[in-house]
Scaffold this active site. Structure first.
Site, PDB file in Angstrom:
ATOM      1  N   ASP A 128      -0.516   4.754  -3.554  1.00 15.19           N
ATOM      2  CA  ASP A 128      -0.512   4.292  -2.416  1.00 15.19           C
ATOM      3  C   ASP A 128      -0.168   5.533  -1.491  1.00 15.19           C
ATOM      4  O   ASP A 128       0.856   6.051  -1.708  1.00 15.19           O
ATOM      5  CB  ASP A 128       0.515   3.168  -2.130  1.00 15.19           C
ATOM      6  CG  ASP A 128       0.267   2.154  -1.054  1.00 15.19           C
ATOM      7  OD1 ASP A 128      -0.680   2.532  -0.213  1.00 15.19           O
ATOM      8  OD2 ASP A 128       0.707   1.113  -1.059  1.00 15.19           O
ATOM      9  N   ARG A 153      -7.899  -7.904   6.009  1.00 13.50           N
ATOM     10  CA  ARG A 153      -6.435  -8.499   5.484  1.00 13.50           C
ATOM     11  C   ARG A 153      -5.379  -7.555   6.147  1.00 13.50           C
ATOM     12  O   ARG A 153      -5.451  -6.682   6.323  1.00 13.50           O
ATOM     13  CB  ARG A 153      -6.626  -8.304   3.840  1.00 13.50           C
ATOM     14  CG  ARG A 153      -6.793  -6.861   3.144  1.00 13.50           C
ATOM     15  CD  ARG A 153      -7.253  -7.197   2.012  1.00 13.50           C
ATOM     16  NE  ARG A 153      -7.313  -5.998   1.080  1.00 13.50           N
ATOM     17  CZ  ARG A 153      -8.287  -4.930   1.314  1.00 13.50           C
ATOM     18  NH1 ARG A 153      -9.107  -4.991   2.324  1.00 13.50           N
ATOM     19  NH2 ARG A 153      -8.278  -4.019   0.554  1.00 13.50           N
ATOM     20  N   ASP A 188       6.017   5.435  -5.446  1.00 11.12           N
ATOM     21  CA  ASP A 188       6.098   6.149  -4.040  1.00 11.12           C
ATOM     22  C   ASP A 188       6.881   7.090  -3.522  1.00 11.12           C
ATOM     23  O   ASP A 188       7.743   7.263  -4.216  1.00 11.12           O
ATOM     24  CB  ASP A 188       6.335   4.624  -2.742  1.00 11.12           C
ATOM     25  CG  ASP A 188       4.691   3.840  -2.776  1.00 11.12           C
ATOM     26  OD1 ASP A 188       3.982   4.299  -3.158  1.00 11.12           O
ATOM     27  OD2 ASP A 188       5.305   2.368  -2.641  1.00 11.12           O
ATOM     28  N   LYS A 245      -4.178   2.252  -0.596  1.00  8.49           N
ATOM     29  CA  LYS A 245      -4.325   2.370  -2.018  1.00  8.49           C
ATOM     30  C   LYS A 245      -5.503   3.156  -2.700  1.00  8.49           C
ATOM     31  O   LYS A 245      -6.479   2.642  -2.437  1.00  8.49           O
ATOM     32  CB  LYS A 245      -4.416   0.997  -3.086  1.00  8.49           C
ATOM     33  CG  LYS A 245      -2.894   0.174  -2.433  1.00  8.49           C
ATOM     34  CD  LYS A 245      -3.066  -1.020  -3.311  1.00  8.49           C
ATOM     35  CE  LYS A 245      -1.837  -1.918  -2.724  1.00  8.49           C
ATOM     36  NZ  LYS A 245      -1.874  -2.279  -1.056  1.00  8.49           N
ATOM     37  N   CYS A 281      12.655   0.004  -5.167  1.00  6.59           N
ATOM     38  CA  CYS A 281      12.081  -0.722  -3.959  1.00  6.59           C
ATOM     39  C   CYS A 281      11.592   0.380  -3.022  1.00  6.59           C
ATOM     40  O   CYS A 281      12.139   1.345  -2.690  1.00  6.59           O
ATOM     41  CB  CYS A 281      13.037  -1.564  -3.263  1.00  6.59           C
ATOM     42  SG  CYS A 281      12.311  -2.465  -1.916  1.00  6.59           S
ATOM     43  N   ARG A 313      -3.769  -2.613   7.972  1.00  8.58           N
ATOM     44  CA  ARG A 313      -4.314  -1.322   7.420  1.00  8.58           C
ATOM     45  C   ARG A 313      -5.826  -1.513   6.980  1.00  8.58           C
ATOM     46  O   ARG A 313      -6.596  -0.750   7.262  1.00  8.58           O
ATOM     47  CB  ARG A 313      -3.358  -0.972   6.198  1.00  8.58           C
ATOM     48  CG  ARG A 313      -4.102   0.096   5.498  1.00  8.58           C
ATOM     49  CD  ARG A 313      -3.071   0.739   4.745  1.00  8.58           C
ATOM     50  NE  ARG A 313      -1.903   1.318   5.191  1.00  8.58           N
ATOM     51  CZ  ARG A 313      -0.447   1.206   5.050  1.00  8.58           C
ATOM     52  NH1 ARG A 313      -0.570   0.798   3.689  1.00  8.58           N
ATOM     53  NH2 ARG A 313       0.262   1.557   5.789  1.00  8.58           N
ATOM     54  N   TYR A 314      -6.102  -2.725   6.137  1.00 11.21           N
ATOM     55  CA  TYR A 314      -7.411  -2.747   5.924  1.00 11.21           C
ATOM     56  C   TYR A 314      -8.302  -3.631   6.895  1.00 11.21           C
ATOM     57  O   TYR A 314      -7.492  -4.535   7.638  1.00 11.21           O
ATOM     58  CB  TYR A 314      -7.512  -3.211   4.597  1.00 11.21           C
ATOM     59  CG  TYR A 314      -6.794  -2.489   3.719  1.00 11.21           C
ATOM     60  CD1 TYR A 314      -7.596  -1.415   2.938  1.00 11.21           C
ATOM     61  CD2 TYR A 314      -5.595  -2.702   3.069  1.00 11.21           C
ATOM     62  CE1 TYR A 314      -6.798  -0.389   2.054  1.00 11.21           C
ATOM     63  CE2 TYR A 314      -4.869  -1.916   2.090  1.00 11.21           C
ATOM     64  CZ  TYR A 314      -5.507  -0.837   1.717  1.00 11.21           C
ATOM     65  OH  TYR A 314      -4.798  -0.200   0.714  1.00 11.21           O
ATOM     66  N   CYS A 348      15.695  -4.425  -6.355  1.00 10.33           N
ATOM     67  CA  CYS A 348      15.210  -3.235  -7.207  1.00 10.33           C
ATOM     68  C   CYS A 348      15.668  -1.980  -6.868  1.00 10.33           C
ATOM     69  O   CYS A 348      15.370  -1.533  -5.866  1.00 10.33           O
ATOM     70  CB  CYS A 348      13.710  -3.645  -7.257  1.00 10.33           C
ATOM     71  SG  CYS A 348      13.035  -4.992  -7.798  1.00 10.33           S
ATOM     72  N   CYS A 389      15.958 -10.796  -0.825  1.00 12.26           N
ATOM     73  CA  CYS A 389      15.214 -10.766  -2.186  1.00 12.26           C
ATOM     74  C   CYS A 389      16.547 -11.214  -3.046  1.00 12.26           C
ATOM     75  O   CYS A 389      17.794 -11.011  -2.568  1.00 12.26           O
ATOM     76  CB  CYS A 389      15.125  -9.268  -2.530  1.00 12.26           C
ATOM     77  SG  CYS A 389      13.562  -8.797  -2.221  1.00 12.26           S
ATOM     78  N   ARG A 412      10.420  -0.492   0.053  1.00 13.78           N
ATOM     79  CA  ARG A 412      11.088  -0.943   1.291  1.00 13.78           C
ATOM     80  C   ARG A 412      12.397  -1.215   1.302  1.00 13.78           C
ATOM     81  O   ARG A 412      13.178  -1.844   2.113  1.00 13.78           O
ATOM     82  CB  ARG A 412      10.399  -2.375   1.592  1.00 13.78           C
ATOM     83  CG  ARG A 412       8.854  -2.106   1.503  1.00 13.78           C
ATOM     84  CD  ARG A 412       8.416  -3.332   2.557  1.00 13.78           C
ATOM     85  NE  ARG A 412       6.934  -3.452   2.244  1.00 13.78           N
ATOM     86  CZ  ARG A 412       6.255  -4.300   1.404  1.00 13.78           C
ATOM     87  NH1 ARG A 412       6.797  -5.393   1.102  1.00 13.78           N
ATOM     88  NH2 ARG A 412       4.939  -4.318   1.156  1.00 13.78           N
TER      89      ARG A 412
END
Ligand SMILES: *Cc1c(COP(=O)(O)O)cnc(C)c1O
Length: 433
Positions: free
Chosen positions: A337, A123, A300, A344, A139, A119-120, A136, A132, A141
């Site tokens: 985000d 990086r 999100d 972000k 989450c 995206r950037y 969570c 996981c 994702r």
């Protein structure tokens, strides 16, 4: 709080010893995956009607809690417990609102090869695991975690490494998932070794919630393996001061002692940490444990998270209560985000009230309004990005020649652009007619 001894009592199988409890493999094989396992472990019981609704939720978004994390739930008032809310399914997750998306951040759309999000400019996000130790409830994702269709194969990881190799603008690789620390030591060691062979990769980052939900995974062996691949940074995900238990602090100590700079990314969650006092305590406890608060995320727009969302005003209020009131390094950057892959976007309180060519009027955290006198003379530096002819001396052999984009580009003298215009601007389209 449920202790491991209570687990022993409630468990008809062989009682667990403290040594087993502190073994991350034991924690994983004994993870809580069903309502009845949860009930027998915690002693909390649900009505038949509740069970039905929870089952429905689990069917869509599975349940998985380490006994360690479940032991932090305070049974007496579990419905308001921040640990319970982050770990145990709520029927509210099934409410999909009009604005919810399965991939709000367009992580899949911005993916040149499976597992990589580029995206950037400098990086990439590299998903190396879809497992996981705890699922969570908030989450972002949720769509991928634990799904056997999304397990990254060795082939896929090799393709990701190849992509990074072929793009020499990538100087920072962010390993995420799932949780990269769910991979066995030697497999992670292999990935890090391969990445370290790439000359343009300057830093490697790991995003992991393991220190919070399975701190026993942070063994001396893991810490010394990671240490071989420096510079390694690690961002973890504490959301509430109660998560900083002795075991979690011990895990953080091992990582910090291995020379790994630690950061924390929290998510602002309704009913969990949407409170200035809780957030202040959390961030102060983090720095006490050598963890630098990095980001505070606005929740999100992923499916099934609407009950966790707060207005953005709540985040601003929290930042307002931190800046000036506590150590500067205990203040995270509050970010949204952007849906649609915009990345972000920092949203912080406003401190500049007004300005003229002569003075800037500012306010501080106490509400004092003050002025800053601009310099009488300032020799502006004409910047056409022709650094060789500039009086300022960059003079670095490998200084990157970089194309400027966005607002940075508007601010330079290197081109004649005077504006950025969104695609499909009707006024400009009329001009070409
Ligand atoms: C968050 C994120 C990064 C890293 O962003 P930083 O602001 O450098 O921490 C990189 N790629 C993607 C896709 C991300 O979501």
């Amino acid at each position: 709080m449920v202790s491991y001894q209570a687990y022993t009592k409630g468990n008809t199988k062989k009682p667990v010893t403290l040594e087993e409890w502190k073994d991350h493999k034991w924690q994983l094989t004994n993870s809580i995956k069903t309502i009845s396992q949860f009930e027998s472990f915690t002693g909390i019981t649900f009505t038949e009607k509740e069970c039905k609704q929870i089952e429905k939720t689990i069917h869509k978004f599975p349940l998985n809690i380490t006994p360690y994390y479940a032991s932090l739930i305070e049974k007496g008032n579990y419905r308001n417990d921040p640990i319970f809310k982050q770990a145990f399914p709520s029927p509210a997750e099934l409410k999909i609102s009009r604005y919810d998306m399965t991939d709000p951040l367009h992580e899949d759309k911005d993916s040149p090869t499976k597992g990589i999000t580029h995206r950037y400019p400098d990086r990439v996000l590299f998903l190396v695991s879809n497992r996981c130790s705890m699922y969570c409830r908030h989450c972002t994702r949720k769509r991928k975690v634990g799904d056997p269709d999304h397990i990254p194969s060795k082939e896929q990881i090799l393709q990701g490494i190849q992509y990074i190799k072929e793009h020499n603008q990538i100087r920072d690789v962010l390993l995420s998932g799932g949780d990269p620390l769910m991979l066995p030591d030697n497999y992670l060691d292999w990935i890090l070794t391969e990445l370290r062979k790439i000359p343009h990769v300057e830093v490697i980052r790991i995003g992991s919630r393991i220190p919070v939900v399975l701190p026993y995974r942070i063994t001396d062996r893991l810490a010394s393996m990671l240490k071989k691949h420096h510079p390694i940074w690690l961002n973890t995900h504490f959301n509430h001061p109660r998560e900083l238990t002795h075991s979690a602090q011990e895990a953080l100590r091992k990582l910090a002692d291995a020379g790994i700079p630690l950061g924390n990314q929290s998510v602002l969650l309704a009913g969990v940490n949407d409170c200035p006092r809780i957030m202040r305590k959390l961030n102060q406890k983090l720095v006490q444990n050598r963890v630098r608060p990095y980001y505070l995320f606005q929740c999100d727009l992923s499916e099934g998270l609407s009950h966790f969302r707060t207005p953005i005003g709540k985040g601003i209020e929290i930042i307002e209560s931190l800046v000036g009131h506590t150590s500067g390094f205990a203040v995270p950057t509050y970010v949204i985000d952007a849906p649609g892959g915009g990345g972000k976007i920092p949203v912080m309180p406003n401190y500049i009230i007004s300005w003229s060519t002569n003075k800037v009027v500012l306010r501080n955290y106490e509400g004092i309004i003050t002025t800053y006198k601009e310099p009488d003379s300032y020799e502006p530096i004409f910047c056409d990005r022709n650094c060789d002819d500039c009086v300022l001396q960059l003079k670095l052999e490998e200084a990157d020649v970089r194309k400027t984009i966005g607002i940075e580009r508007l601010l330079t003298d290197a081109n004649d652009d005077i504006s950025l215009v969104p695609n499909g601007n009707l006024r400009l389209e009329r001009r070409t007619e």
